[in-house]
Design a protein around this motif. Structure first.
Motif, PDB file in Angstrom:
ATOM      1  N   GLY A  95       0.817  -1.208   0.000  1.00 20.82           N
ATOM      2  CA  GLY A  95       0.000   0.000   0.000  1.00 20.82           C
ATOM      3  C   GLY A  95       0.850   1.256   0.000  1.00 20.82           C
ATOM      4  N   LEU A  96       1.936   1.224   0.757  1.00 20.61           N
ATOM      5  CA  LEU A  96       2.860   2.361   0.776  1.00 20.61           C
ATOM      6  C   LEU A  96       3.551   2.521  -0.577  1.00 20.61           C
ATOM      7  CD1 LEU A  96       4.486   1.873   4.308  1.00 20.61           C
ATOM      8  CD2 LEU A  96       2.690   3.485   3.649  1.00 20.61           C
ATOM      9  N   MET A  97       3.792   1.404  -1.267  1.00 18.89           N
ATOM     10  CA  MET A  97       4.395   1.470  -2.603  1.00 18.89           C
ATOM     11  C   MET A  97       3.448   2.164  -3.578  1.00 18.89           C
ATOM     12  SD  MET A  97       7.213   0.684  -4.146  1.00 18.89           S
ATOM     13  CE  MET A  97       7.928  -0.595  -3.101  1.00 18.89           C
ATOM     14  N   VAL A  98       2.142   1.899  -3.446  1.00 17.38           N
ATOM     15  CA  VAL A  98       1.147   2.547  -4.300  1.00 17.38           C
ATOM     16  C   VAL A  98       1.076   4.049  -3.996  1.00 17.38           C
ATOM     17  CG1 VAL A  98      -1.323   2.677  -4.852  1.00 17.38           C
ATOM     18  CG2 VAL A  98      -0.208   0.451  -4.653  1.00 17.38           C
ATOM     19  N   ILE A  99       1.227   4.411  -2.725  1.00 18.86           N
ATOM     20  CA  ILE A  99       1.250   5.833  -2.357  1.00 18.86           C
ATOM     21  C   ILE A  99       2.448   6.520  -3.012  1.00 18.86           C
ATOM     22  CG2 ILE A  99       1.564   7.457  -0.448  1.00 18.86           C
ATOM     23  CD1 ILE A  99      -0.010   5.496   1.303  1.00 18.86           C
ATOM     24  N   LEU A 100       3.605   5.848  -2.998  1.00 19.10           N
ATOM     25  CA  LEU A 100       4.788   6.401  -3.656  1.00 19.10           C
ATOM     26  C   LEU A 100       4.532   6.543  -5.154  1.00 19.10           C
ATOM     27  CD1 LEU A 100       7.744   7.298  -3.519  1.00 19.10           C
ATOM     28  CD2 LEU A 100       8.410   4.895  -3.748  1.00 19.10           C
ATOM     29  N   ALA A 101       3.874   5.552  -5.740  1.00 16.60           N
ATOM     30  CA  ALA A 101       3.524   5.634  -7.160  1.00 16.60           C
ATOM     31  C   ALA A 101       2.611   6.824  -7.424  1.00 16.60           C
ATOM     32  CB  ALA A 101       2.838   4.336  -7.599  1.00 16.60           C
ATOM     33  N   ALA A 102       1.719   7.105  -6.478  1.00 22.73           N
ATOM     34  CA  ALA A 102       0.803   8.238  -6.624  1.00 22.73           C
ATOM     35  C   ALA A 102       1.554   9.556  -6.692  1.00 22.73           C
ATOM     36  CB  ALA A 102      -0.192   8.258  -5.465  1.00 22.73           C
ATOM     37  N   CYS A 103       2.647   9.661  -5.961  1.00 22.74           N
ATOM     38  CA  CYS A 103       3.444  10.894  -5.991  1.00 22.74           C
ATOM     39  C   CYS A 103       4.059  11.115  -7.376  1.00 22.74           C
ATOM     40  CB  CYS A 103       4.541  10.831  -4.929  1.00 22.74           C
ATOM     41  SG  CYS A 103       3.924  10.810  -3.237  1.00 22.74           S
ATOM     42  N   PHE A 104       4.518  10.035  -7.998  1.00 20.74           N
ATOM     43  CA  PHE A 104       5.090  10.155  -9.340  1.00 20.74           C
ATOM     44  C   PHE A 104       3.994  10.376 -10.387  1.00 20.74           C
ATOM     45  CE2 PHE A 104       8.732   8.085  -7.336  1.00 20.74           C
ATOM     46  CZ  PHE A 104       9.790   8.775  -7.926  1.00 20.74           C
ATOM     47  N   GLY A 105       2.883   9.666 -10.235  1.00 23.27           N
ATOM     48  CA  GLY A 105       1.832   9.762 -11.238  1.00 23.27           C
ATOM     49  C   GLY A 105       0.949  10.977 -11.098  1.00 23.27           C
ATOM     50  N   GLY A 106       0.874  11.560  -9.890  1.00 22.50           N
ATOM     51  CA  GLY A 106       0.008  12.707  -9.650  1.00 22.50           C
ATOM     52  C   GLY A 106       0.727  14.039  -9.781  1.00 22.50           C
ATOM     53  N   PRO A 107       1.289  14.546  -8.680  1.00 22.17           N
ATOM     54  CA  PRO A 107       1.920  15.878  -8.715  1.00 22.17           C
ATOM     55  C   PRO A 107       3.025  16.027  -9.760  1.00 22.17           C
ATOM     56  CG  PRO A 107       1.603  15.164  -6.457  1.00 22.17           C
ATOM     57  CD  PRO A 107       1.249  13.985  -7.323  1.00 22.17           C
ATOM     58  N   ILE A 108       3.749  14.955 -10.051  1.00 20.64           N
ATOM     59  CA  ILE A 108       4.827  15.056 -11.039  1.00 20.64           C
ATOM     60  C   ILE A 108       4.283  14.870 -12.455  1.00 20.64           C
ATOM     61  CG2 ILE A 108       6.961  14.005 -11.902  1.00 20.64           C
ATOM     62  CD1 ILE A 108       7.686  13.349  -9.008  1.00 20.64           C
ATOM     63  N   ALA A 109       3.703  13.702 -12.739  1.00 20.93           N
ATOM     64  CA  ALA A 109       3.266  13.396 -14.111  1.00 20.93           C
ATOM     65  C   ALA A 109       2.023  14.182 -14.515  1.00 20.93           C
ATOM     66  CB  ALA A 109       3.015  11.899 -14.250  1.00 20.93           C
ATOM     67  N   MET A 110       1.016  14.206 -13.660  1.00 19.40           N
ATOM     68  CA  MET A 110      -0.229  14.877 -14.033  1.00 19.40           C
ATOM     69  C   MET A 110      -0.018  16.372 -14.211  1.00 19.40           C
ATOM     70  SD  MET A 110      -3.229  13.880 -14.789  1.00 19.40           S
ATOM     71  CE  MET A 110      -4.739  14.693 -15.299  1.00 19.40           C
ATOM     72  N   SER A 111       0.844  16.955 -13.364  1.00 19.08           N
ATOM     73  CA  SER A 111       1.133  18.387 -13.508  1.00 19.08           C
ATOM     74  C   SER A 111       1.847  18.660 -14.826  1.00 19.08           C
ATOM     75  CB  SER A 111       1.999  18.868 -12.332  1.00 19.08           C
ATOM     76  OG  SER A 111       1.302  18.772 -11.110  1.00 19.08           O
ATOM     77  N   GLY A 112       2.861  17.837 -15.134  1.00 16.53           N
ATOM     78  CA  GLY A 112       3.556  18.007 -16.400  1.00 16.53           C
ATOM     79  C   GLY A 112       2.635  17.818 -17.587  1.00 16.53           C
ATOM     80  N   TYR A 113       1.727  16.882 -17.459  1.00 20.18           N
ATOM     81  CA  TYR A 113       0.754  16.583 -18.509  1.00 20.18           C
ATOM     82  C   TYR A 113      -0.177  17.774 -18.770  1.00 20.18           C
ATOM     83  CZ  TYR A 113      -3.454  14.217 -20.378  1.00 20.18           C
ATOM     84  OH  TYR A 113      -4.542  13.839 -21.116  1.00 20.18           O
ATOM     85  N   LEU A 114      -0.760  18.341 -17.706  1.00 21.86           N
ATOM     86  CA  LEU A 114      -1.683  19.467 -17.873  1.00 21.86           C
ATOM     87  C   LEU A 114      -0.955  20.721 -18.332  1.00 21.86           C
ATOM     88  CD1 LEU A 114      -4.788  19.628 -17.413  1.00 21.86           C
ATOM     89  CD2 LEU A 114      -3.711  17.565 -16.530  1.00 21.86           C
ATOM     90  N   LEU A 115       0.262  20.928 -17.841  1.00 23.78           N
ATOM     91  CA  LEU A 115       1.058  22.061 -18.321  1.00 23.78           C
ATOM     92  C   LEU A 115       1.373  21.879 -19.797  1.00 23.78           C
ATOM     93  CD1 LEU A 115       3.401  22.419 -15.233  1.00 23.78           C
ATOM     94  CD2 LEU A 115       1.874  24.212 -16.076  1.00 23.78           C
ATOM     95  N   GLY A 116       1.658  20.638 -20.197  1.00 26.48           N
ATOM     96  CA  GLY A 116       1.920  20.358 -21.604  1.00 26.48           C
ATOM     97  C   GLY A 116       0.702  20.618 -22.476  1.00 26.48           C
ATOM     98  N   ILE A 117      -0.479  20.202 -22.006  1.00 25.54           N
ATOM     99  CA  ILE A 117      -1.711  20.453 -22.748  1.00 25.54           C
ATOM    100  C   ILE A 117      -1.956  21.946 -22.908  1.00 25.54           C
ATOM    101  CG2 ILE A 117      -4.237  20.339 -22.580  1.00 25.54           C
ATOM    102  CD1 ILE A 117      -3.983  17.526 -21.541  1.00 25.54           C
ATOM    103  N   ASN A 118      -1.742  22.689 -21.810  1.00 28.25           N
ATOM    104  CA  ASN A 118      -2.023  24.125 -21.826  1.00 28.25           C
ATOM    105  C   ASN A 118      -1.066  24.884 -22.735  1.00 28.25           C
ATOM    106  OD1 ASN A 118      -3.624  26.327 -20.824  1.00 28.25           O
ATOM    107  ND2 ASN A 118      -1.893  26.952 -19.580  1.00 28.25           N
ATOM    108  N   MET A 119       0.183  24.444 -22.809  1.00 27.57           N
ATOM    109  CA  MET A 119       1.199  25.183 -23.554  1.00 27.57           C
ATOM    110  C   MET A 119       1.406  24.667 -24.977  1.00 27.57           C
ATOM    111  SD  MET A 119       4.147  25.665 -20.646  1.00 27.57           S
ATOM    112  CE  MET A 119       3.754  26.287 -19.017  1.00 27.57           C
ATOM    113  N   ALA A 120       1.102  23.389 -25.220  1.00 27.47           N
ATOM    114  CA  ALA A 120       1.399  22.805 -26.534  1.00 27.47           C
ATOM    115  C   ALA A 120       0.166  22.247 -27.238  1.00 27.47           C
ATOM    116  CB  ALA A 120       2.452  21.699 -26.389  1.00 27.47           C
TER     117      ALA A 120
END
Length: 329
Positions: A95-120
């Motif tokens: 469960g803690l491993m999934v939480i760590l995955a959430a940090c990579f997939g959420g604030p890091i990946a999702m933020s980069g993704y939405l910034l990419g959509i907005n700018m490109a």
């Protein structure tokens, strides 16, 4: 029943299981492609158009997207009698491993993704992020000890080549930060690649439905506690609930929840490499849905790159029986 017949029956069941995993992978790609287009449409509405900051609107919309996705998944798990598993799972190491995955997939990946959509633009950002299986496949070799055949490597290389072709020429319209948007999309590829590996590792002992519910919930909390206060985004966060854009975000959250649900099932049933490869067909789905729902002009590089990505995906997915043979070695 003889040992031989028992082995054949077990192999048949495992093969059917792997094939169902491929189906979930295709669904994850289609829904994520539509999700990205809907998010792009939301960012073109108030209150997101009222901001002078490059980062505020994409990050606030990312937080709302993951928040609504978490709610949809909680409803789904509640209806399936699994809601009580949340707390029990959180007390375990997977469960803690999934939480760590959430940090990579959420604030890091999702933020980069939405910034990419907005700018490109949505179609371009989605095509670039389609490179994340290369990261995930390489990490899976070292972390999960998965084997990758030369044909699969060729497929991954074609996926990367297709993504490069898509991003070579900026789209028509007002995209002054196009290449910065592509850089953020590349950040998302790393985050999602790492998330796929960590989630697969954690799901060896966790129900995929619960894993993705935890992932989206903790991603939203990370945005709410860390990201939104830092960017001073609460006024826009609250204002969104009185604008029409909130309906787009509720729909996007549903599509995101469905896509992640399907993706986590595919990861668990057919392995990291193939699940990721099927998921990145969202690059082609985004072009399809973008042409239908928006004023997207399909350029030769966009279409050609998306086709190359699809060919690469087909090379990677291949026959699920081969996956079973590799795992048996």
């Amino acid at each position: 029943m003889s040992d031989l017949k028992a082995q054949e029956l077990q192999m048949s069941r495992e093969l059917a299981h792997a094939k169902r995993g491929l189906g979930w992978g295709v669904l994850s790609g289609a829904t994520w492609g539509l999700d990205g287009v809907i998010l792009g449409m939301a960012l073109a509405l108030a209150p997101f158009t009222n901001s002078t900051s490059l980062y505020l609107a994409p990050l606030v919309s990312a937080a709302l997207h993951d928040g609504f996705a978490a709610v949809w998944l909680l409803i789904y798990n509640f209806l399936n009698g699994k809601a009580s598993e949340y707390l029990r799972t959180l007390s375990t190491k997977p469960g803690l491993m999934v939480i760590l995955a959430a940090c990579f997939g959420g604030p890091i990946a999702m933020s980069g993704y939405l910034l990419g959509i907005n700018m490109a633009g949505a179609s371009y950002a989605l095509a670039i992020t389609a490179m994340y299986p290369a990261v995930g496949a390489i990490l899976a070799v070292f972390i999960l000890k998965e084997r990758i055949t030369p044909r699969v490597w060729l497929g991954i290389i074609l996926c990367i080549l297709g993504a490069i072709i898509v991003g070579y020429t900026p789209p028509e319209g007002n995209y002054p930060n196009f290449y910065l948007g592509l850089a953020f999309a590349l950040l998302a590829t790393f985050g999602w690649g790492m998330e796929g590996v960590l989630s697969t590792f954690g799901m060896d002992m966790i129900d995929p439905d619960i894993a993705i519910g935890i992932r989206e919930g903790f991603s939203f909390l990370a945005y709410l506690i860390l990201v939104i206060p830092i960017i001073k985004g609460f006024p826009m966060f609250v204002a969104t609930f009185s604008e029409n854009s909130i309906y787009y975000l509720i729909l996007a959250g549903f599509l995101g929840a469905l896509s992640y649900l399907a993706w986590y099932k595919a990861l668990n049933m057919t392995g990291v490499g193939r699940a990721m490869a099927l998921n990145i067909t969202y690059a082609l789905w985004a072009v399809f849905f973008g042409a239908i729902l928006t004023d997207l002009k399909i350029t030769p590089t966009l279409l050609g790159g998306a086709i190359i990505i699809t060919i690469g995906t087909l090379l990677v997915t291949a026959n699920p029986k081969e996956l079973l043979n590799l795992r048996a070695r």
